[in-house]
Design an enzyme around this catalytic site. Structure first.
Site, short mmCIF file in Angstrom:
data_model
loop_
_atom_site.label_atom_id
_atom_site.label_comp_id
_atom_site.label_asym_id
_atom_site.label_seq_id
_atom_site.Cartn_x
_atom_site.Cartn_y
_atom_site.Cartn_z
N THR A 294 4.82 -12.94 12.24
CA THR A 294 5.01 -11.51 12.04
C THR A 294 6.36 -11.18 11.43
O THR A 294 6.52 -10.10 10.86
CB THR A 294 4.83 -10.75 13.36
OG1 THR A 294 5.73 -11.30 14.34
CG2 THR A 294 3.41 -10.90 13.87
N VAL A 296 8.47 -13.93 9.74
CA VAL A 296 8.61 -14.81 8.57
C VAL A 296 7.69 -14.34 7.45
O VAL A 296 8.04 -14.36 6.27
CB VAL A 296 8.32 -16.27 8.95
CG1 VAL A 296 8.22 -17.15 7.70
CG2 VAL A 296 9.41 -16.80 9.87
N LEU A 437 14.08 -23.02 21.22
CA LEU A 437 13.96 -22.18 22.42
C LEU A 437 12.67 -22.56 23.13
O LEU A 437 11.58 -22.44 22.57
CB LEU A 437 13.95 -20.70 22.03
CG LEU A 437 13.69 -19.71 23.16
CD1 LEU A 437 14.74 -19.84 24.27
CD2 LEU A 437 13.65 -18.29 22.63
N GLU A 837 -3.23 11.14 -9.94
CA GLU A 837 -3.62 12.07 -10.99
C GLU A 837 -3.00 11.70 -12.32
O GLU A 837 -3.68 11.64 -13.34
CB GLU A 837 -3.25 13.50 -10.61
CG GLU A 837 -3.69 14.53 -11.63
CD GLU A 837 -3.38 15.96 -11.22
OE1 GLU A 837 -3.45 16.85 -12.08
OE2 GLU A 837 -3.06 16.19 -10.03
N ARG A 915 3.48 26.63 -9.15
CA ARG A 915 2.64 26.84 -7.96
C ARG A 915 3.51 27.29 -6.79
O ARG A 915 3.12 28.17 -6.02
CB ARG A 915 1.89 25.56 -7.63
CG ARG A 915 1.18 25.55 -6.29
CD ARG A 915 0.02 26.51 -6.22
NE ARG A 915 -1.13 26.04 -6.98
CZ ARG A 915 -2.37 26.49 -6.81
NH1 ARG A 915 -2.61 27.43 -5.90
NH2 ARG A 915 -3.35 26.04 -7.54
N PHE A 949 0.56 20.86 -4.11
CA PHE A 949 1.10 21.05 -5.46
C PHE A 949 2.16 22.15 -5.53
O PHE A 949 2.09 23.03 -6.36
CB PHE A 949 -0.07 21.39 -6.39
CG PHE A 949 0.16 21.04 -7.84
CD1 PHE A 949 0.10 19.73 -8.26
CD2 PHE A 949 0.42 22.03 -8.77
CE1 PHE A 949 0.29 19.40 -9.59
CE2 PHE A 949 0.63 21.72 -10.11
CZ PHE A 949 0.56 20.40 -10.52
N GLU A 1297 -6.65 21.56 -0.08
CA GLU A 1297 -5.20 21.72 0.04
C GLU A 1297 -4.73 22.80 1.02
O GLU A 1297 -3.76 22.59 1.75
CB GLU A 1297 -4.61 22.01 -1.35
CG GLU A 1297 -4.76 20.87 -2.32
CD GLU A 1297 -4.33 21.24 -3.73
OE1 GLU A 1297 -3.30 20.71 -4.18
OE2 GLU A 1297 -5.01 22.07 -4.36
#
Length: 1365
Positions: A294, A296, A437, A837, A915, A949, A1297
Site C-alpha cells: 500500500t 511501495v 522488524l 466538454e 453565467r 458553469f 445543475e
C-alpha cells in the site's frame, strides 16, 4: 536464494473459480493490470492507482488452516501485486453474477435502487458489499459504513446505494423500507409498473416513519415516495455464492513454497521461514519488504521509484503470529490492520476497561485509518517502517511506549522502545539496513493510567491526517498528581515527535486548570512550525495540538471526577459534549414525487421511476468504457510529456534517453504539426496541440511518447528532458492578475443608475468573498482510442467526451482533413460534470495525430494525477460587492466586480463568467444592478466548464450579501429574503421577464416540510447551552436559467431507425455520462411510439449518425434531444397512422411489416431548436438568454466542533421544481448527487497550488471529495408537484445543475454556527468566511482562548507552501 531451498517460479492462483498458472509473470504488475490486460476481466476499474477510490475493489479469499475456515477480504487491485496472489482465490465483479446468468442479490439491489449512475465506481462498491456478505450474511448498517470507507462515488450522493443495500442488513424493514409500508399489511395496490426497475406501486405508500413528511402535505393524495420496491428483490442466498476452490483447501504446498519470481527489472521473493527472510535481507539490504504494497505501490507509481528486490513475509509464522502476554499483546510485523482490529476488539470486550485504554484508542483511530481495503492489506510493521510524519498509528504507539523487536542474520534480535529516538529524520529510523522488524508489543494500561488518540483530517473517512496525537497520563493513586505524561504528535514535523519539555514540566502537577494553562503554552514551544512548512495550514495545525490536549484534559478530568469526586469537579454538559467522539448514524431519507395520472397507459413510462438503462450492466461489470475495449493486435499506447514550468521559453527537448527504451515507437512534438495544424482551441484558436516555443502553465503538453504498452510509454515519458528559460511575470492568483491587469475584455451588465439608487438607500454595505476551484474528479479519467482506417485520411475515435462534434472538428483540423473523415464515438462516460466538454481535446487530438502518422491504433487513459494536472477544473472566483438597502430590508442597489481565474487560455472562461453574472441575482429582485466581470489570464492550466458553469459562484456571493444585510439590520434572514423573492412578471437585472416563477412555492414548501421555524428555535437553544459545539440552520433558494447562453448551441438532432422485427434503434446528439439521458430519451420515444421501453435501444452517440451536435452540458440535453427524439418519432408515427387506422387492433410488428412491404421509410431524423431565445447584448442590456428557469429551495442543519473545525450535516430538506418529471428516480438522483458535489465545493474540496503554479493536490490521497460519512444524516428530497413546464419535452424541466447550488445551505449553516461561537467570545458574529469552509477555516474563525495563544507570521516575510488562486 538460500541454500537447500527449492524455489517455485510459477504463480498459481484462482480467479472466479478458474485456475491460473503463470511462469512468466512480471513482479511489477499489479493484480488490476493482470486482470484487465491478461485475463480481459475489465469490470474491475482503474480510478486512481493509489487505493483511494475503491473502483478496483476485488475480494481475496484464503484458507485459514489453523481454524479450518475460509477468510474473505476486500483489497485494492490497483496496489496488490499479482505475484502476491500465490495460493489465493480472487473474485471479481464478473464472478458473482451477470445479465445472462443472473444477477447476484448485491448487483440487483444496487442497480434497481438507482445506486448506479455513471457506473464506473459501481463494480468496486458491489465487491465491497459482496465481501461483507461473505463474512457476515446479515450485517448492520454500521458494518456497511465500515466496508465502504474505501469507496467513492461522484454521481449519486450515496443515499440510493445505502438504501439499496439496507434490505440486506439486520435493519431491513421489509416492503419499501418503511415500518408501516402497505405491503407489510397486504394492502398492495393493483395498479403497478412493470418496468425493468421491478414492479413499483406508484399509487400508495406515502408515509414515512422517520420524519412523517408525506403525512404533512395537507392531505395531498397525488404523492408517491417509493422509487423502488425492495420486496421485489430476490433474497440473498449464500449457498449460491461462488465456492472457494477445493484445491486450495486440499493443497498446503502452495502455502509453504518459497517463491522466486523474476521480471525484467524486479525480483519478488516470498520466503517461508524467518531464517530465509533474514538471509535475503543480508543479501539485499536495500530490498523493500512488502505485505499489502500500500505504500511501495504508491511510491513506484507516483514517485518513479524502482525497487529491484521485493520480499513478501506473509507466510512466516513469526511475523504473522499474535501472542497475548501479561504485559500486553505482541503482534507480528506482518499482521494486517484488520486482524489487529479484531484482536484488540476482543481484548476490549473481555478485559477490564482500565487495561485496554490503549487498545480502545487504537481501535478508534483505525476507524478512520484509510479505507477497509487498505486495512485488509496493510500491516502494522509497514506503517511503522514507512515512518510517515502523519502516520495515524505511530503517535499512539510512541505515547504508549510500544516495544519493537528487530532481527538480523548476523546480529540476532534486539528490542527497542518507540520513543523520541526511534525516528531519525523524514522516513528514516534506527533500524539497520540488514535488520527486519519482527514484532510490535502494545502494552496494557494500568488502573490510574489514561490514554486517548486524536486525529483531524479534511474528510472523516479514508483521509490522511492534518494533525494527529496520542496522549498517555499516569496519576498517583488517590490524587490527580501526574507521575508520567507522554504526548506524541504527527503532522508537526518531518517525523512523529514527542513534546518532551511539556511532558517533563507537567510531571508532579495536579490535573487542574493551571496544568491546562501551562500545557498549552509549553506545547507551542515544543512544537514550532515554520510558516513555510509543507502542508500549509500552519496556524491551524498548531491550534489543533492545543485543542487535542484540551479535549484530553477534559476527558481525564471526567475520569478523575468519577474516581475522586471530592477532589475533582465533574464535567459540565457542554464539556462532556466536547469530549464525545463521532459515532456512526444510519442515514434516513424520504423522496417525494408526483404520481402518474390515474388514466396513464401502463406502457407509458413517462413520470415513472425507471432504472437507468445501463445500471444492470454497470453492476455486473459488463458495461464497456473506452479503456475496456479489446486491444487491436497492432495497438500502441501513448503517454504525455508535460511542462514543469508555469511560464518559460522552451530551449531544447532531449528525447535521447526515452528513445533508448525498448518498445518506444516514436515521440511526437510540435515539429510533427507544422503551422496552423498545431493551433487549437475550443472557442478561439489560442492554444497549441504541442507547446512549440514556450509553455504557459505547469501541465501543458509538450510531447507524446508512443510505445508498445502503457508501462513502457509512461516510463519513457519521464526520461524526456526539457530545458527552459523562465519568463516574467508569472501570474498565478487572481490578485496577481489584478495587479498586472491580466484579463480578457471585461464585460458589464447594468440596468440603471446605481449611484442614484445608492443615494436613496438607507444603508450601504461593502464586502468581498473568495470561492475556490474544484476538481471534476469523474471516476473515469480521460480515455481515448484512435483507430486510423488507412484510407482517405479516415480515423475513428472512441472517446470519453461530452462533445463528440467539437472533438471531431479539432481532430480533423490537426490532421488537415475534412470533418467527414473523422468519426467520434461515445458509448458512455464514467462521469463528466463539464470536465469532458472541451478539455478532452488536449488528450484526444495528439493521440489522433500519432495514430494517423503511424497508421496504427493508439490508446491512452490518463492516470488520476495527470488528469488533474492537465485538464483544469471549476474556476476560482473573487467577488467585491457594494449593496444599498432600506431599513426594512428591501434591496435598492447592487454593484459587483467579479473575477475568475481562467488559466492560460480562454476556453469557456468568459461564458462561465457570463453565467455567474446572470446568476448573481439568485432568486431576488435587487433594484438597480451593475455587475462587471473579469476573466483573468494566469499561468495555470485552463479552467473550464463544471456543473453549474459559474452559477454556483454567482449564487454563493448573493447569499453572502443577503446574510450580511440581515445581520446588519438584526433581522431574520427569512424575513429579509422573503420580501425580495422574485414573482412571476418581475424582470431580472438582464431584462428577462420571469414566467411561471415557482421559487416562492419551493421556499414555502421547504419551510413547512423541514419544520424550519421550530428547529431554528431549537438550534438557538442548543447554542445557548453549549460552548464547544455549535449548530446552524440555513435556508437558501435558487433560480437557474436553462439554455446555452451561446444561442447557436440550442439545437439538437435525432435519428430513429425501426427494423422489420419491430425493434427500434435510437440515436441522438447527447452523450451518456451517468445522468440518465439515454434512459429519458428511450422513455420519450416509448411514449410517442407507444411501445415498451425494452424494444428501444441506444447503442452510442456518434458523429456519423447525428452530425453537428451540441455538447451534453448546460442541463439542456434532455430538453434539446428529447424534443428532437419526439420530432423523429412523431414522423414515424405519422407514416404508420394509415396502417394503425386500417388495423386498429393490430400489433406494432404488424404495422411495421405493413409499412415495410408498402415501401414506407421506417427511419426518420428529428430536429429541434429552442424558440424565442436570443443572444444577450451586454452593451444594450437586452436579449433573452434563457428559455426558462429552474427553481428550488433547501434547508440544512449542521453541527460544528469549535475545537477542531470538524462539522456534520445533520439534516437537509430540498424542494425542487423539475416540472413534470420524466423520471423521478433519475431526477432525484441528480438532485442528491448534485447537492453532494456542491457540498464538496463549499466545504471540503480544496485545490492547493504552490506559488509557482504547481498543483499540490493530485489525487484522492490529498484531494477529498465527499464520502459516505459526509452526506446529511437525514436527507429529504421532494419534487414540486403541479408545476408543469410548457417549454420543454412533456412539461419537464432541467435538473442536472441547479440543485448543486442548494448546497450553499450547508456553508451558511456552518457560518451561522461559527457566528454563534464567535458571539460567545465577545466577537462580532458577522465576519468574512471564504469558501470552501474547510475545517481549518472553521476552526480559525472560532477564535477562543487557545487560538489567541498562536501568533501568525507576517505575510511577505515567508514563502507559503500554497497560495489562494
Amino acid at each position: 536464494m538460500p541454500q537447500n531451498v527449492d524455489s517455485c517460479t510459477t504463480l498459481v492462483f484462482f480467479v472466479n473459480g478458474k485456475k491460473v498458472e503463470d511462469s512468466s509473470v512480471d513482479p511489477e504488475w499489479t493484480l488490476l493490470t493482470y486482470l484487465r490486460t491478461k485475463l480481459r476481466l475489465c469490470g474491475t476499474k482503474l480510478g486512481c492507482g493509489e487505493g483511494g477510490c475503491g473502483a478496483c475493489t476485488v475480494m481475496l479469499s484464503s484458507y485459514d488452516r489453523a481454524h479450518e475456515k475460509v477468510v474473505h477480504y476486500s483489497v485494492n487491485a490497483c496496489l496488490a501485486p499479482v505475484v502476491a496472489m500465490h495460493g489465493l482465490a480472487v473474485t471479481t465483479v464478473e464472478g458473482i453474477g451477470s445479465t445472462t446468468t443472473g444477477l447476484h442479490a448485491v448487483q440487483e439491489r444496487l442497480a434497481r435502487s438507482h445506486g448506479s449512475q455513471c457506473g464506473f465506481c459501481t463494480p468496486g462498491i458491489v465487491m465491497s458489499m459482496y465481501t461483507l456478505l461473505r463474512n457476515n450474511p446479515k450485517p448492520s448498517m454500521a458494518d456497511l459504513d465500515e466496508y465502504f470507507t474505501g469507496n467513492l462515488c461522484r454521481c449519486t450522493g450515496y443515499r440510493p446505494i445505502l438504501e439499496g443495500f439496507r434490505s440486506l442488513t439486520s435493519e431491513a424493514t421489509g416492503g419499501c423500507g418503511k415500518v408501516n409500508c402497505c405491503r407489510n399489511s397486504g394492502q398492495i395496490s393493483p395498479e403497478a409498473n412493470t418496468y425493468d426497475s421491478g414492479p413499483v406501486d406508484n399509487t400508495s405508500c406515502n408515509t414515512n416513519e422517520v420524519t412523517g413528511i408525506a403525512n404533512d402535505l395537507n392531505g395531498e393524495t397525488d404523492v408517491c415516495d417509493v422509487l423502488c420496491d425492495p420486496s421485489q428483490f430476490k433474497p440473498y442466498d449464500p449457498s449460491q455464492d461462488i465456492i472457494f476452490p477445493p484445491e486450495l483447501k486440499i493443497r498446503n504446498d502452495l502455502d509453504n513454497q518459497y517463491l522466486e519470481l523474476r521480471g525484467p527489472r524486479v525480483t519478488f521473493y516470498r520466503p517461508t521461514s524467518l531464517s530465509q527472510l533474514l538471509h535475503l535481507k543480508t543479501l539485499h539490504p536495500a530490498a523493500k519488504i512488502i505485505v499489502g504494497n500500500t505504500e511501495v505501490g504508491v511510491e513506484v507509481k507516483f514517485k518513479n521509484q524502482v525497487y529491484p528486490v521485493l520480499i513478501n513475509p506473509t507466510n512466516i509464522d513469526r511475523l504473522t503470529s499474535i501472542q497475548l502476554e501479561e504485559s500486553g499483546v505482541v503482534f507480528g510485523a506482518s499482521v494486517t490492520l484488520t486482524t489487529i482490529e479484531d484482536t484488540l476488539r476482543d481484548q476490549v470486550n473481555t478485559q477490564p476497561e482500565h487495561r485496554t485504554r490503549v487498545f480502545s484508542a487504537v481501535l478508534e483511530m483505525l476507524r478512520w485509518f484509510a479505507g477497509k481495503q487498505i486495512r485488509n492489506a496493510a500491516a502494522i510493521g509497514g506503517n511503522i517502517m514507512t515512518g510517515s510524519p502523519i502516520s495515524d498509528l505511530n503517535p499512539l504507539l510512541m505515547a504508549a511506549g510500544a516495544t519493537l523487536t528487530l532481527g538480523s542474520q548476523g546480529g540476532g534480535e534486539r528490542q527497542v522502545v518507540m520513543d523520541q529516538h526511534f525516528f531519525t529524520g523524514y522516513r528514516r529510523n534506527i533500524v539497520k539496513p540488514e535488520e527486519v522488524l519482527l514484532s510490535v508489543h502494545i502494552p496494557y494500561t494500568q488502573q490510574d493510567e489514561y490514554f486517548l488518540g486524536y486525529k483531524q483530517a479534511r474528510r472523516r473517512d479514508d483521509d490522511i491526517a492534518i494533525v494527529n496525537a496520542g496522549f498517555r497520563v499516569r496519576v498517583r493513586p488517590g490524587s490527580g498528581e501526574v507521575t508520567r505524561l507522554d504526548m506524541a504528535f504527527g503532522g508537526m514535523a518531518p517525523t512523529t515527535v514527542m513534546a518532551l519539555n511539556t511532558m517533563k514540566e507537567l510531571v508532579g502537577r495536579l490535573w487542574d486548570a493551571s496544568l491546562l494553562e501551562a500545557a498549552t503554552s509549553l506545547l507551542l514551544q515544543d512544537l514550532p512550525l515554520s510558516p513555510s512548512a509543507p502542508g500549509g495550514m500552519v496556524e491551524y495545525r498548531r491550534a489543533l495540538t492545543l485543542s487535542f490536549f484540551f479535549k484530553f484534559y477534559l476527558s481525564v478530568r471526567g475520569w478523575l471526577s468519577e474516581r475522586l469526586p471530592q477532589q475533582v469537579a465533574p464535567l459540565t454538559k457542554e464539556e462532556e459534549l466536547a469530549t464525545q467522539i463521532h459515532r456512526h448514524t444510519a442515514p434516513s431519507s424520504t423522496q417525494l414525487f408526483q404520481k402518474v395520472p390515474p388514466g396513464q397507459s401502463p406502457v407509458d413510462p413517462i413520470g415513472r421511476p425507471i432504472t437507468h438503462t445501463s445500471a444492470l450492466k454497470q453492476a455486473t461489470g459488463e458495461a464497456v468504457y473506452v479503456d475496456d475495449m479489446p486491444t487491436f493486435s497492432n495497438e500502441l499506447y501513448a503517454a504525455m510529456v508535460l511542462s514543469t514550468r508555469p511560464h518559460a521559453k522552451i530551449l531544447n527537448i532531449d528525447e535521447s534517453e526515452a528513445l533508448k527504451v525498448e518498445g518506444v515507437e516514436r515521440i511526437f512534438c510540435a515539429r510533427d504539426l507544422p503551422g496552423e495544424r498545431n493551433i487549437t482551441g475550443s472557442v478561439v484558436p489560442d492554444e497549441e496541440v504541442f507547446a512549440s516555443e514556450k509553455v504557459t502553465c505547469v501541465g501543458q503538453l509538450v510531447g507524446l511518447v508512443v510505445a508498445k504498452d502503457r508501462a513502457t510509454a509512461q516510463r519513457a515519458s519521464k526520461l524526456v528532458k526539457i530545458h527552459y528559460q523562465d519568463i516574467e511575470p508569472v501570474i498565478i492568483t487572481i490578485q496577481d492578475a489584478i495587479h498586472e491587469k491580466s484579463w480578457w475584455e471585461p464585460c458589464t451588465i447594468c440596468n440603471g443608475d446605481t449611484e442614484a439608487a445608492f443615494s436613496t438607500s438607507d444603508h450601504i454595505l461593502e464586502g468581498e468573498m473568495h470561492l475556490g476551484g474544484q476538481e471534476h474528479f469523474y471516476l473515469e479519467t480521460n480515455a481515448h482510442l484512435a483507430v486510423p482506417k488507412c484510407e482517405d485520411g479516415e480515423l475513428e475515435l472512441f472517446s470519453s467526451s461530452q462533445n463528440p462534434t467539437k472533438t471531431q472538428e479539432l481532430v480533423a483540423k490537426a490532421l488537415n482533413v475534412p470533418n467527414n473523415r473523422i468519426v467520434c464515438r461515445v458509448k458512455r462516460m464514467g462521469g463528466g460534470f463539464g470536465g469532458k466538454e472541451t478539455r478532452t481535446s488536449v488528450v484526444s487530438v495528439p493521440i489522433s495525430v500519432a495514430a494517423a502518422a503511424l497508421g496504427r491504433p493508439v490508446r491512452i487513459m490518463l492516470d488520476r494525477d495527470e488528469d488533474m494536472v492537465i485538464t483544469g477544473g471549476r474556476h476560482p472566483f473573487l467577488c467585491r460587492w457594494k449593496v444599498g438597502f432600506t431599513t426594512q430590508g428591501k434591496f435598492r442597489a447592487l454593484e459587483v466586480d467579479i473575477y475568475n481565474n481562467a488559466g492560460c487560455s480562454l476556453d469557456l472562461s468568459v461564458s462561465v463568467l457570463h453565467r455567474a453574472m446572470f446568476t448573481l441575482d439568485n432568486a431576488y429582485k435587487w433594484g438597480v444592478v451593475r455587475v462587471t466581470g473579469y476573466a483573468c489570464k494566469t499561468n495555470l492550466p485552463s479552467n473550464t466548464a463544471f456543473r453549474g458553469f459559474g452559477g454556483p459562484q454567482g449564487m454563493m456571493f448573493t447569499e453572502d450579501i443577503v446574510s450580511r444585510i440581515a445581520a446588519f439590520l438584526n433581522l431574520d434572514y427569512v424575513q429579509v429574503a422573503e420580501q425580495n423573492l422574485y414573482e412571476s412578471g418581475d424582470v431580472t437585472h438582464f431584462n428577462q421577464v420571469m414566467e411561471n416563477c415557482t421559487v416562492r412555492r419551493c421556499w414555502e414548501e421547504v419551510l413547512t416540510q423541514s419544520k424550519y421555524h421550530p428547529r431554528t428555535a431549537a438550534v438557538h437553544q442548543f447554542n445557548k447551552e453549549n460552548r464547544y459545539k455549535k449548530r446552524g440552520i440555513s435556508l437558501v433558494p435558487v433560480k437557474f436559467g436553462i439554455s446555452f447562453t451561446a444561442t447557436f448551441l440550442n439545437q439538437a438532432g435525432a435519428l430513429v431507425c425501426v427494423y422489420i422485427d419491430g425493434s427500434v434503434l435510437l440515436s441522438h446528439g447527447g452523450t451518456e455520462m451517468g445522468q440518465g439521458l439515454h434512459t429519458k430519451m428511450i422513455q420519450v420515444a416509448s411514449r410517442v411510439l407507444k411501445i415498451p421501453t425494452e424494444q428501444i435501444y441506444i447503442a452510442e452517440t456518434s458523429t456519423d449518425k447525428v452530425p453537428n451536435t451540441s455538447p451534453s452540458a448546460a442541463s439542456a440535453s434532455s430538453d434539446l434531444n428529447g424534443m428532437a427524439v419526439l420530432d423523429a418519432c412523431t414522423k414515424i408515427m405519422e407514416r404508420l397512422q394509415p396502417y394503425i387506422e386500417k388495423n386498429p387492433k393490430g400489433t406494432w410488428k404488424e404495422w411495421i411489416k405493413g409499412a415495410y412491404f408498402d415501401r414506407v421509410s421506417l427511419s426518420a431524423t428529428g430536429f429541434y431548436k429552442t424558440p424565442n431565445i436570443s443572444g444577450y447584448n451586454f452593451e444594450r442590456n437586452e436579449g433573452r438568454p434563457f428559455n426558462y428557469f429552474s427553481y428550488g429551495a433547501a434547508v440544512t442543519e449542521v453541527e460544528v466542533d469549535c475545537l477542531t473545525g470538524d462539522h456534520s450535516v445533520l439534516r437537509t430538506d430540498i424542494v425542487m421544481d423539475v416540472g413534470d418529471s420524466l423520471n423521478p428516480a433519475i431526477d432525484i438522483g441528480q438532485i442528491e448527487g448534485a447537492f453532494t458535489q456542491g457540498l464538496g465545493l463549499y466545504t471540503m474540496e480544496e485545490l492547493c497550488y504552490s506559488p509557482e503554479g504547481v498543483l499540490l493536490t493530485r489525487g484522492p490521497g490529498t484531494y477529498k471529495i465527499p464520502g459516505f460519512q459526509d452526506i446529511p444524516k437525514e436527507f429529504n428530497v421532494s419534487l414540486l408537484r403541479g408545476a408543469p413546464n410548457p417549454k420543454a419535452v412533456f412539461s419537464s424541466k432541467a435538473v442536472g445543475e441547479p440543485p448543486l447550488l442548494l448546497a450553499a445551505s450547508v456553508f451558511y449553516a456552518i457560518k451561522q454556527a461559527v457566528g454563534a461561537a464567535r458571539a460567545d467570545q465577545g466577537l462580532h458574529p458577522v465576519f468574512q468566511l471564504d469558501a470552501p469552509a474547510t475545517s481549518a477555516r472553521i476552526r480559525m474563525a472560532c477564535q477562543d482562548f487557545l487560538t489567541k495563544k498562536i501568533e501568525s507570521a507576517t505575510p511577505g516575510t515567508f514563502k507559503p507552501w500554497s497560495v489562494i488562486v
